[in-house]
Design a protein around this motif. Structure first.
Motif, PDB file in Angstrom:
ATOM      1  N   ASP A  55     -67.997 -20.691 -72.066  1.00  0.00           N
ATOM      2  CA  ASP A  55     -67.073 -21.643 -71.446  1.00  0.00           C
ATOM      3  C   ASP A  55     -66.801 -22.670 -72.877  1.00  0.00           C
ATOM      4  O   ASP A  55     -67.653 -22.640 -74.029  1.00  0.00           O
ATOM      5  CB  ASP A  55     -67.769 -22.620 -70.467  1.00  0.00           C
ATOM      6  N   ASP A  56     -66.011 -23.407 -72.855  1.00  0.00           N
ATOM      7  CA  ASP A  56     -65.508 -24.223 -73.566  1.00  0.00           C
ATOM      8  C   ASP A  56     -66.214 -25.671 -74.053  1.00  0.00           C
ATOM      9  O   ASP A  56     -66.144 -25.866 -75.218  1.00  0.00           O
ATOM     10  CB  ASP A  56     -63.989 -24.955 -73.540  1.00  0.00           C
ATOM     11  N   ALA A  57     -67.156 -26.039 -73.026  1.00  0.00           N
ATOM     12  CA  ALA A  57     -67.871 -27.146 -73.400  1.00  0.00           C
ATOM     13  C   ALA A  57     -69.128 -26.948 -72.451  1.00  0.00           C
ATOM     14  O   ALA A  57     -69.099 -26.403 -71.502  1.00  0.00           O
ATOM     15  CB  ALA A  57     -67.121 -28.457 -72.987  1.00  0.00           C
ATOM     16  N   ALA A  58     -70.172 -27.621 -72.896  1.00  0.00           N
ATOM     17  CA  ALA A  58     -71.337 -28.229 -71.944  1.00  0.00           C
ATOM     18  C   ALA A  58     -71.191 -28.894 -70.860  1.00  0.00           C
ATOM     19  O   ALA A  58     -70.419 -30.025 -71.026  1.00  0.00           O
ATOM     20  CB  ALA A  58     -72.445 -28.566 -72.808  1.00  0.00           C
ATOM     21  N   VAL A  59     -71.710 -28.888 -69.600  1.00  0.00           N
ATOM     22  CA  VAL A  59     -71.359 -29.997 -68.581  1.00  0.00           C
ATOM     23  C   VAL A  59     -72.787 -30.086 -67.941  1.00  0.00           C
ATOM     24  O   VAL A  59     -73.576 -29.276 -67.526  1.00  0.00           O
ATOM     25  CB  VAL A  59     -70.535 -29.309 -67.450  1.00  0.00           C
ATOM     26  N   TYR A  60     -73.203 -31.489 -67.976  1.00  0.00           N
ATOM     27  CA  TYR A  60     -74.500 -32.067 -67.523  1.00  0.00           C
ATOM     28  C   TYR A  60     -74.060 -33.075 -66.423  1.00  0.00           C
ATOM     29  O   TYR A  60     -73.434 -33.996 -66.382  1.00  0.00           O
ATOM     30  CB  TYR A  60     -75.094 -32.601 -68.609  1.00  0.00           C
ATOM     31  N   ARG A  61     -75.007 -32.419 -65.107  1.00  0.00           N
ATOM     32  CA  ARG A  61     -74.620 -33.368 -63.806  1.00  0.00           C
ATOM     33  C   ARG A  61     -75.186 -34.796 -64.041  1.00  0.00           C
ATOM     34  O   ARG A  61     -76.437 -34.966 -64.441  1.00  0.00           O
ATOM     35  CB  ARG A  61     -75.347 -32.776 -62.830  1.00  0.00           C
ATOM     36  N   LEU A  62     -74.457 -35.854 -63.861  1.00  0.00           N
ATOM     37  CA  LEU A  62     -74.915 -37.332 -63.691  1.00  0.00           C
ATOM     38  C   LEU A  62     -75.405 -37.851 -62.749  1.00  0.00           C
ATOM     39  O   LEU A  62     -76.577 -38.430 -62.128  1.00  0.00           O
ATOM     40  CB  LEU A  62     -73.923 -38.132 -64.527  1.00  0.00           C
ATOM     41  N   ASN A  63     -74.456 -37.654 -61.554  1.00  0.00           N
ATOM     42  CA  ASN A  63     -74.687 -37.963 -60.471  1.00  0.00           C
ATOM     43  C   ASN A  63     -73.835 -36.919 -59.274  1.00  0.00           C
ATOM     44  O   ASN A  63     -73.162 -36.057 -59.711  1.00  0.00           O
ATOM     45  CB  ASN A  63     -74.588 -39.422 -59.977  1.00  0.00           C
ATOM     46  N   ASP A  64     -73.656 -37.418 -58.220  1.00  0.00           N
ATOM     47  CA  ASP A  64     -72.830 -36.537 -57.107  1.00  0.00           C
ATOM     48  C   ASP A  64     -71.469 -36.504 -57.479  1.00  0.00           C
ATOM     49  O   ASP A  64     -70.783 -35.680 -57.044  1.00  0.00           O
ATOM     50  CB  ASP A  64     -73.307 -37.097 -55.600  1.00  0.00           C
ATOM     51  N   THR A  65     -70.933 -37.616 -58.122  1.00  0.00           N
ATOM     52  CA  THR A  65     -69.553 -37.491 -58.345  1.00  0.00           C
ATOM     53  C   THR A  65     -69.144 -37.320 -59.921  1.00  0.00           C
ATOM     54  O   THR A  65     -68.079 -37.340 -60.245  1.00  0.00           O
ATOM     55  CB  THR A  65     -68.910 -38.902 -57.873  1.00  0.00           C
ATOM     56  N   GLN A  66     -70.137 -37.502 -60.663  1.00  0.00           N
ATOM     57  CA  GLN A  66     -69.682 -37.555 -62.406  1.00  0.00           C
ATOM     58  C   GLN A  66     -70.494 -36.447 -62.998  1.00  0.00           C
ATOM     59  O   GLN A  66     -71.942 -36.460 -62.519  1.00  0.00           O
ATOM     60  CB  GLN A  66     -70.134 -38.606 -62.580  1.00  0.00           C
ATOM     61  N   ALA A  67     -69.963 -35.655 -63.758  1.00  0.00           N
ATOM     62  CA  ALA A  67     -70.854 -34.669 -64.752  1.00  0.00           C
ATOM     63  C   ALA A  67     -70.304 -35.150 -66.213  1.00  0.00           C
ATOM     64  O   ALA A  67     -68.984 -35.289 -66.295  1.00  0.00           O
ATOM     65  CB  ALA A  67     -70.721 -33.473 -64.355  1.00  0.00           C
ATOM     66  N   LEU A  68     -70.885 -34.929 -67.180  1.00  0.00           N
ATOM     67  CA  LEU A  68     -70.645 -35.429 -68.687  1.00  0.00           C
ATOM     68  C   LEU A  68     -70.238 -33.962 -69.180  1.00  0.00           C
ATOM     69  O   LEU A  68     -70.936 -33.167 -69.047  1.00  0.00           O
ATOM     70  CB  LEU A  68     -71.871 -35.913 -69.259  1.00  0.00           C
ATOM     71  N   VAL A  69     -68.964 -33.891 -69.624  1.00  0.00           N
ATOM     72  CA  VAL A  69     -68.650 -32.667 -70.527  1.00  0.00           C
ATOM     73  C   VAL A  69     -68.865 -33.422 -72.173  1.00  0.00           C
ATOM     74  O   VAL A  69     -68.368 -34.218 -72.475  1.00  0.00           O
ATOM     75  CB  VAL A  69     -67.155 -32.719 -70.400  1.00  0.00           C
ATOM     76  N   ALA A  70     -69.435 -32.253 -72.802  1.00  0.00           N
ATOM     77  CA  ALA A  70     -69.542 -32.452 -73.952  1.00  0.00           C
ATOM     78  C   ALA A  70     -69.457 -31.286 -75.012  1.00  0.00           C
ATOM     79  O   ALA A  70     -69.759 -30.140 -74.474  1.00  0.00           O
ATOM     80  CB  ALA A  70     -71.328 -32.684 -74.176  1.00  0.00           C
ATOM     81  N   THR A  71     -68.708 -31.464 -76.146  1.00  0.00           N
ATOM     82  CA  THR A  71     -68.303 -30.523 -76.947  1.00  0.00           C
ATOM     83  C   THR A  71     -68.169 -30.836 -78.451  1.00  0.00           C
ATOM     84  O   THR A  71     -68.100 -32.070 -78.466  1.00  0.00           O
ATOM     85  CB  THR A  71     -67.039 -29.782 -76.427  1.00  0.00           C
ATOM     86  N   THR A  72     -68.014 -29.922 -79.420  1.00  0.00           N
ATOM     87  CA  THR A  72     -67.948 -30.380 -80.671  1.00  0.00           C
ATOM     88  C   THR A  72     -66.944 -29.209 -81.283  1.00  0.00           C
ATOM     89  O   THR A  72     -67.100 -28.071 -80.850  1.00  0.00           O
ATOM     90  CB  THR A  72     -68.876 -30.358 -81.523  1.00  0.00           C
ATOM     91  N   ASP A  73     -66.072 -29.631 -82.229  1.00  0.00           N
ATOM     92  CA  ASP A  73     -64.965 -28.620 -83.101  1.00  0.00           C
ATOM     93  C   ASP A  73     -64.840 -29.086 -84.291  1.00  0.00           C
ATOM     94  O   ASP A  73     -64.397 -30.462 -84.234  1.00  0.00           O
ATOM     95  CB  ASP A  73     -64.032 -28.299 -81.942  1.00  0.00           C
ATOM     96  N   PHE A  74     -64.924 -28.483 -85.125  1.00  0.00           N
ATOM     97  CA  PHE A  74     -64.608 -28.853 -86.729  1.00  0.00           C
ATOM     98  C   PHE A  74     -64.114 -27.711 -87.405  1.00  0.00           C
ATOM     99  O   PHE A  74     -64.462 -26.479 -87.068  1.00  0.00           O
ATOM    100  CB  PHE A  74     -65.656 -29.589 -87.216  1.00  0.00           C
ATOM    101  N   PHE A  75     -63.433 -27.967 -88.520  1.00  0.00           N
ATOM    102  CA  PHE A  75     -63.030 -26.633 -89.329  1.00  0.00           C
ATOM    103  C   PHE A  75     -62.491 -27.200 -90.644  1.00  0.00           C
ATOM    104  O   PHE A  75     -62.293 -28.386 -90.922  1.00  0.00           O
ATOM    105  CB  PHE A  75     -62.069 -25.650 -88.591  1.00  0.00           C
ATOM    106  N   MET A  76     -61.960 -26.423 -91.511  1.00  0.00           N
ATOM    107  CA  MET A  76     -61.551 -26.545 -92.935  1.00  0.00           C
ATOM    108  C   MET A  76     -60.066 -26.678 -92.601  1.00  0.00           C
ATOM    109  O   MET A  76     -59.316 -26.146 -91.652  1.00  0.00           O
ATOM    110  CB  MET A  76     -61.827 -25.570 -93.859  1.00  0.00           C
ATOM    111  N   PRO A  77     -59.492 -27.249 -93.410  1.00  0.00           N
ATOM    112  CA  PRO A  77     -57.786 -27.494 -93.335  1.00  0.00           C
ATOM    113  C   PRO A  77     -56.821 -26.130 -93.077  1.00  0.00           C
ATOM    114  O   PRO A  77     -57.073 -25.346 -93.952  1.00  0.00           O
ATOM    115  CB  PRO A  77     -57.340 -28.037 -94.896  1.00  0.00           C
ATOM    116  N   VAL A  78     -55.847 -26.475 -92.157  1.00  0.00           N
ATOM    117  CA  VAL A  78     -55.052 -25.379 -92.024  1.00  0.00           C
ATOM    118  C   VAL A  78     -53.718 -25.660 -92.446  1.00  0.00           C
ATOM    119  O   VAL A  78     -52.846 -24.953 -92.351  1.00  0.00           O
ATOM    120  CB  VAL A  78     -55.178 -25.107 -90.309  1.00  0.00           C
TER     121      VAL A  78
END
Length: 353
Positions: A55-78
């Motif tokens: 999947d595109d990002a990790a998702v971590y449950r914080l509580n019944d109504t919220q989950a944290l989406v965490a991702t990183t992306d970096f690259f060289m110049p296009v």
């Protein structure tokens, strides 16, 4: 080949990098081998999405109504313009949160620059470009990390929030779902054309408009129950990221090549040799899982594997939701959004007709 310096005497950013944009990604087959042992690592129950289904990002449950989406992306110049490079890299990084159906809330900058070759003012312009896109997305860059590196690298860590019941995973596509692509293909071809001095000013403007358009429909698509799965099309090309949906959902898919939206003149540029090495590596990695109709040309194959930097959302939705999904894309400025195929029961495979 483009000269190493521009008219103003500055070093071309693209001349300092062996690759550019999402074309820098490690080939899918190599990445799979690298991560083979990591997939067996035990994960806590609160980790709702890890690396198991690409999947595109990790998702971590914080509580019944919220989950944290965490991702990183970096690259060289296009591209060579530092401000545009920063904008493209930031837009690309934020997209992963939208692809999970989430809302971005905070970013951190990742900066690696050859400080002996680039003036501080040029590096500052790259960061300004990233800040401009984050402001557009309504988030702050709260910090980050910098290093002196051989090649220029820029990107973001991005965090977002999503309701745990509204995450759009790769594994949740359903047989009979319609596939909708939000942006046209061809960014990799355009980037190759830049390096070969084949892309004119209109093409460059088209490329910047495409790669700096935030995938904001993802937030609202996350709230739609009939949208079952979603990803964004980046370095592995349309075929590669569709195969991730197929593998996660244990389904096949069919693409109608004539319906796939393309950037202007991209087929002609590819026919003249503006094809990235990443496109060829992509096909070598997963071509055995793709069935091409005899009518599909070599150029069309290269477009389907073309690495997209800051590419469009790929949506798998129920047939009854197609009009609503397309209308959402249109309202948010995605004029090229189109139905390109469907998910099917059967072998994990993509057919192109």
């Amino acid at each position: 080949m483009a000269e190493a310096t521009m008219r103003d005497g500055q070093v071309r950013l693209t001349s300092l990098a062996h690759g550019g944009g999402c074309g820098c990604k490690i080939a899918p087959s190599v990445l799979s081998r690298i991560l083979s042992n990591a997939r067996n690592f035990p994960a806590p129950p609160a980790l709702l999405v890890g690396i198991e289904t690409s999947d595109d990002a990790a998702v971590y449950r914080l509580n019944d109504t919220q989950a944290l989406v965490a991702t990183t992306d970096f690259f060289m110049p296009v591209v060579d313009d530092p401000f545009d490079f920063g904008r493209i890299a930031a837009t690309n990084a934020i997209s992963d949160v939208y692809a999970m159906g989430g809302t971005p809330i905070l970013a951190l900058a990742l900066v690696g620059m050859p400080v002996d070759k680039l003036a501080p003012e040029v590096i500052g312009k790259i960061l300004e470009g990233g800040e401009a896109v984050c402001a557009q997305a309504g988030i702050a860059i709260g910090g980050g990390h910098t290093i002196d590196s051989v090649e220029p690298i820029y990107g973001l860590v991005v965090m977002g929030l999503v309701h745990p019941d509204r995450i759009k995973r790769n594994k949740d596509a359903r047989a009979g779902d319609v596939l909708i692509l939000g942006k046209p293909l061809g960014v990799g071809v355009y980037s190759a054309a830049i390096k070969q001095d084949m892309l004119g000013e209109p093409g460059y403007r088209e490329m910047i408009a495409n790669t700096t358009r935030l995938n904001t429909p993802g937030k609202r698509l996350g709230d739609m129950a009939e949208v079952h799965a979603m990803t964004d099309v980046t370095g592995f090309g349309l075929l590669g990221h569709l195969l991730e949906l197929c593998r996660g959902s244990q389904l096949g898919a069919t693409i109608d090549m004539a319906s796939v939206p393309l950037l202007p003149d991209v087929a002609a540029l590819a026919g003249r040799g503006a094809v990235t090495g990443a496109s060829r590596r992509n096909w070598a990695s997963y071509g055995h899982e793709v069935a091409l109709s005899p009518s599909i040309s070599e150029v069309q194959q290269s477009l389907l594997t073309d690495p997209q930097t800051s590419g469009g959302l790929l949506v798998s939705c129920a047939p009854g939701a197609v009009n609503e999904v397309l209308a959402l894309f249109r309202r948010e400025g995605f004029a090229h959004a189109a139905v390109i195929g469907q998910m099917e029961a059967g072998e994990v495979r993509v057919s192109v007709v």
